[in-house]
Design a protein around this motif. Structure first.
Motif, PDB file in Angstrom:
ATOM      1  N   ALA A   2       1.117   4.799 -17.675  1.00 36.44           N
ATOM      2  CA  ALA A   2      -0.074   4.412 -17.975  1.00 36.44           C
ATOM      3  C   ALA A   2      -1.193   4.978 -16.925  1.00 36.44           C
ATOM      4  N   ASP A   3      -2.344   4.233 -16.926  1.00 40.66           N
ATOM      5  CA  ASP A   3      -3.335   4.379 -15.904  1.00 40.66           C
ATOM      6  C   ASP A   3      -4.177   2.964 -15.695  1.00 40.66           C
ATOM      7  N   ARG A   4      -4.790   3.004 -14.752  1.00 46.33           N
ATOM      8  CA  ARG A   4      -5.401   1.631 -14.424  1.00 46.33           C
ATOM      9  C   ARG A   4      -6.406   1.119 -15.026  1.00 46.33           C
ATOM     10  N   ARG A   5      -7.243   2.261 -15.936  1.00 44.48           N
ATOM     11  CA  ARG A   5      -8.160   1.943 -16.857  1.00 44.48           C
ATOM     12  C   ARG A   5      -7.409   1.330 -18.114  1.00 44.48           C
ATOM     13  N   LEU A   6      -6.313   1.928 -18.626  1.00 41.14           N
ATOM     14  CA  LEU A   6      -5.632   1.460 -19.579  1.00 41.14           C
ATOM     15  C   LEU A   6      -4.880   0.131 -19.357  1.00 41.14           C
ATOM     16  N   ILE A   7      -4.660   0.012 -18.069  1.00 37.04           N
ATOM     17  CA  ILE A   7      -3.831  -1.486 -18.267  1.00 37.04           C
ATOM     18  C   ILE A   7      -4.665  -1.903 -16.663  1.00 37.04           C
ATOM     19  N   PRO A   8      -5.476  -2.525 -16.815  1.00 39.20           N
ATOM     20  CA  PRO A   8      -6.332  -3.158 -15.697  1.00 39.20           C
ATOM     21  C   PRO A   8      -5.612  -4.502 -15.175  1.00 39.20           C
ATOM     22  N   PRO A   9      -6.009  -4.773 -13.817  1.00 37.75           N
ATOM     23  CA  PRO A   9      -5.056  -5.733 -13.176  1.00 37.75           C
ATOM     24  C   PRO A   9      -5.272  -7.313 -13.902  1.00 37.75           C
ATOM     25  N   GLU A  10      -6.211  -7.332 -14.670  1.00 39.71           N
ATOM     26  CA  GLU A  10      -6.156  -8.686 -15.517  1.00 39.71           C
ATOM     27  C   GLU A  10      -5.028  -8.752 -16.524  1.00 39.71           C
ATOM     28  N   GLN A  11      -4.538  -7.537 -17.078  1.00 40.76           N
ATOM     29  CA  GLN A  11      -3.837  -7.353 -18.081  1.00 40.76           C
ATOM     30  C   GLN A  11      -2.374  -6.942 -17.658  1.00 40.76           C
ATOM     31  N   ARG A  12      -2.196  -6.854 -16.484  1.00 41.49           N
ATOM     32  CA  ARG A  12      -0.922  -6.396 -15.977  1.00 41.49           C
ATOM     33  C   ARG A  12       0.334  -7.327 -16.459  1.00 41.49           C
ATOM     34  N   ALA A  13      -0.111  -8.572 -16.091  1.00 41.45           N
ATOM     35  CA  ALA A  13       1.137  -9.803 -16.396  1.00 41.45           C
ATOM     36  C   ALA A  13       1.940  -9.653 -17.679  1.00 41.45           C
ATOM     37  N   TYR A  14       1.107  -8.974 -18.455  1.00 46.01           N
ATOM     38  CA  TYR A  14       1.545  -8.946 -20.070  1.00 46.01           C
ATOM     39  C   TYR A  14       2.485  -7.696 -20.386  1.00 46.01           C
TER      40      TYR A  14
ATOM     41  N   LEU B 258      16.362   0.944  -4.289  1.00 52.95           N
ATOM     42  CA  LEU B 258      15.546  -0.010  -4.494  1.00 52.95           C
ATOM     43  C   LEU B 258      15.494  -0.182  -6.094  1.00 52.95           C
ATOM     44  N   ALA B 259      14.957  -1.573  -6.359  1.00 49.51           N
ATOM     45  CA  ALA B 259      14.834  -1.913  -7.751  1.00 49.51           C
ATOM     46  C   ALA B 259      13.353  -1.197  -8.145  1.00 49.51           C
ATOM     47  N   PRO B 260      13.222  -1.034  -9.518  1.00 54.54           N
ATOM     48  CA  PRO B 260      11.653  -0.418  -9.879  1.00 54.54           C
ATOM     49  C   PRO B 260      10.773  -1.068  -9.476  1.00 54.54           C
ATOM     50  N   ASP B 261       9.586  -0.585  -9.219  1.00 55.41           N
ATOM     51  CA  ASP B 261       8.402  -1.359  -9.037  1.00 55.41           C
ATOM     52  C   ASP B 261       7.265  -0.643  -9.478  1.00 55.41           C
ATOM     53  N   ASP B 262       6.112  -1.216  -9.417  1.00 58.02           N
ATOM     54  CA  ASP B 262       4.935  -0.372  -9.875  1.00 58.02           C
ATOM     55  C   ASP B 262       4.538   0.736  -8.778  1.00 58.02           C
ATOM     56  N   ILE B 263       4.122   1.753  -9.451  1.00 57.90           N
ATOM     57  CA  ILE B 263       3.863   3.246  -8.677  1.00 57.90           C
ATOM     58  C   ILE B 263       2.532   3.798  -9.088  1.00 57.90           C
ATOM     59  N   ASP B 264       1.766   3.978  -7.926  1.00 55.01           N
ATOM     60  CA  ASP B 264       0.524   4.515  -8.008  1.00 55.01           C
ATOM     61  C   ASP B 264       0.636   5.855  -7.451  1.00 55.01           C
ATOM     62  N   VAL B 265       0.420   7.026  -8.466  1.00 51.88           N
ATOM     63  CA  VAL B 265       0.365   8.257  -8.144  1.00 51.88           C
ATOM     64  C   VAL B 265      -0.559   8.855  -7.512  1.00 51.88           C
ATOM     65  N   ALA B 266      -0.665   9.406  -6.367  1.00 51.16           N
ATOM     66  CA  ALA B 266      -1.956   9.966  -5.557  1.00 51.16           C
ATOM     67  C   ALA B 266      -2.381  10.988  -6.384  1.00 51.16           C
ATOM     68  N   ASP B 267      -3.679  11.152  -6.261  1.00 55.24           N
ATOM     69  CA  ASP B 267      -4.477  12.186  -7.067  1.00 55.24           C
ATOM     70  C   ASP B 267      -4.475  13.440  -6.224  1.00 55.24           C
TER      71      ASP B 267
ATOM     72  N   LEU C 295      -0.870   6.746 -13.556  1.00 57.40           N
ATOM     73  CA  LEU C 295      -1.271   8.062 -13.254  1.00 57.40           C
ATOM     74  C   LEU C 295      -2.770   8.017 -12.822  1.00 57.40           C
ATOM     75  N   PRO C 296      -3.082   8.987 -12.039  1.00 54.61           N
ATOM     76  CA  PRO C 296      -4.459   8.711 -11.469  1.00 54.61           C
ATOM     77  C   PRO C 296      -5.840   8.956 -12.353  1.00 54.61           C
ATOM     78  N   HIS C 297      -5.761   9.688 -13.293  1.00 52.36           N
ATOM     79  CA  HIS C 297      -6.759   9.853 -14.418  1.00 52.36           C
ATOM     80  C   HIS C 297      -6.642   9.327 -15.746  1.00 52.36           C
ATOM     81  N   GLN C 298      -5.718   9.730 -16.448  1.00 51.55           N
ATOM     82  CA  GLN C 298      -5.605   9.486 -17.807  1.00 51.55           C
ATOM     83  C   GLN C 298      -4.040   9.431 -18.226  1.00 51.55           C
ATOM     84  N   TYR C 299      -3.606   8.386 -18.826  1.00 47.18           N
ATOM     85  CA  TYR C 299      -2.164   8.453 -19.371  1.00 47.18           C
ATOM     86  C   TYR C 299      -1.760   9.427 -20.403  1.00 47.18           C
TER      87      TYR C 299
ATOM     88  N   LEU D 288     -12.292   8.972 -21.953  1.00 50.22           N
ATOM     89  CA  LEU D 288     -13.800   9.202 -21.849  1.00 50.22           C
ATOM     90  C   LEU D 288     -14.106   9.345 -20.153  1.00 50.22           C
ATOM     91  N   HIS D 289     -13.215   8.539 -19.440  1.00 54.22           N
ATOM     92  CA  HIS D 289     -13.403   8.540 -17.940  1.00 54.22           C
ATOM     93  C   HIS D 289     -12.926   9.710 -17.504  1.00 54.22           C
TER      94      HIS D 289
END
Length: 294
Positions: free
Chosen positions: A41-53, A280-289, A61-65, A209-210
């Motif tokens: 996904a990307d952080r606009r698709l799944i913002p922090p307040e929706q992560r728990a779901y 290591l167990a799976p964990d969230d990954i932020d891909v650098a731009d 991914l840094p731009h779009q999913y 659009l972003h």
């Protein structure tokens, strides 16, 4: 593999066919399944307040999913508006989305726009007879001549992209945004107006659009969506500026940079594998731009 939809292959993943299992695109949301390690996904698709779901760990991914093809097929023929039953001069609101995505809130807005923009039409994707009858009947109830609702036949990708160039503004649906359809519209030079929501499917067009540098076409309320649609439909110069910007950004912004996207998703795979390889167990990954690293 299509998640919780018809003809899915979830049983393969439930048997742990691979040491790392990733959900991507086929199902727009969390599977809730313990046998998927990640989703892309990307952080606009799944913002922090929706992560728990989301049950999966997220590869952001840094731009779009969404992966894009920067060399889509070219049509053999560019149709005219008249060939497709569209008015030569009237404003064409395009809502060529699957019928199950369209709700009463947005359709009510679309009919109000038709009443306010003289000579305009609403161009929708042809579906089953029940859907088409319901749309025409609802338009009549809202005081709109049903003849101003025009249905577009399905076609191959090249012809479909050619058709999209004939519209003036793409009106997105709310709860379930356009995904690939929004990308196709943007590639064809057709501005996409969206109203972003909370869930994955209500944020897809905003992500795109972003990624093409047009955040000004993202609204956050029904009122703002309707107001901006009306403003663009009645201000040709403003709409022309957006189309010019869209045309320029197609070549410079990340959305249609297929090579860049490939690098980013491959980096995500590599990070996921590296975690697995060292235990290591799976964990969230932020891909650098990679653009900022050049």
């Amino acid at each position: 593999m299509t998640g919780h939809t018809s003809r899915n292959r979830l049983g393969i993943f439930a048997l742990r066919a691979a040491p790392i299992q990733i959900s991507y695109l086929g199902y727009p949301g969390t599977t809730g399944a313990p046998f998927f390690d990640y989703m892309i996904a990307d952080r606009r698709l799944i913002p922090p307040e929706q992560r728990a779901y989301y049950s999966e760990k997220i590869i952001y991914l840094p731009h779009q999913y969404q992966a894009q093809d920067d060399h889509p097929p070219l049509p053999a023929h560019m149709p005219s508006r008249a060939e497709l039953g569209l008015p030569d001069r009237g404003f064409v609101f395009c809502a060529i989305n699957n019928s199950y995505k369209i709700g009463p809130a947005e359709f009510a807005i679309w009919t109000r726009l038709l009443k306010q923009v003289e000579g305009s039409v609403l161009w929708m994707l042809r579906s089953d007879a029940v859907f088409e009858r319901n749309m025409l009947c609802r338009a009549a109830v809202e005081g709109v001549d049903p003849a101003r609702i025009i249905f577009c036949d399905r076609s191959g990708l090249a012809d479909y992209l050619a058709k999209l160039t004939l519209a003036d503004l793409f009106l997105d649906s709310f709860t379930y945004n356009a995904g690939a359809t929004a990308s196709h519209a943007l590639w064809a030079g057709l501005p996409v107006l969206t109203r972003t929501g909370a869930g994955y499917t209500a944020r897809m067009a905003g992500s795109l659009l972003h990624a093409i540098g047009l955040p000004e076409l993202i609204t956050t309320s029904d009122q703002d969506y309707e107001a901006l649609a009306l403003a663009l439909a009645t201000d040709p110069e403003r709409l022309a500026r957006i189309k010019t910007k869209l045309g320029a950004n197609r070549a410079t912004e990340p959305l249609f940079d297929t090579n860049l996207f490939t690098h980013h998703i491959e980096l995500g795979y590599q990070h996921a594998y590296q975690r697995y390889f060292i235990g290591l167990a799976p964990d969230d990954i932020d891909v650098a731009d990679r653009r900022t690293a050049r």
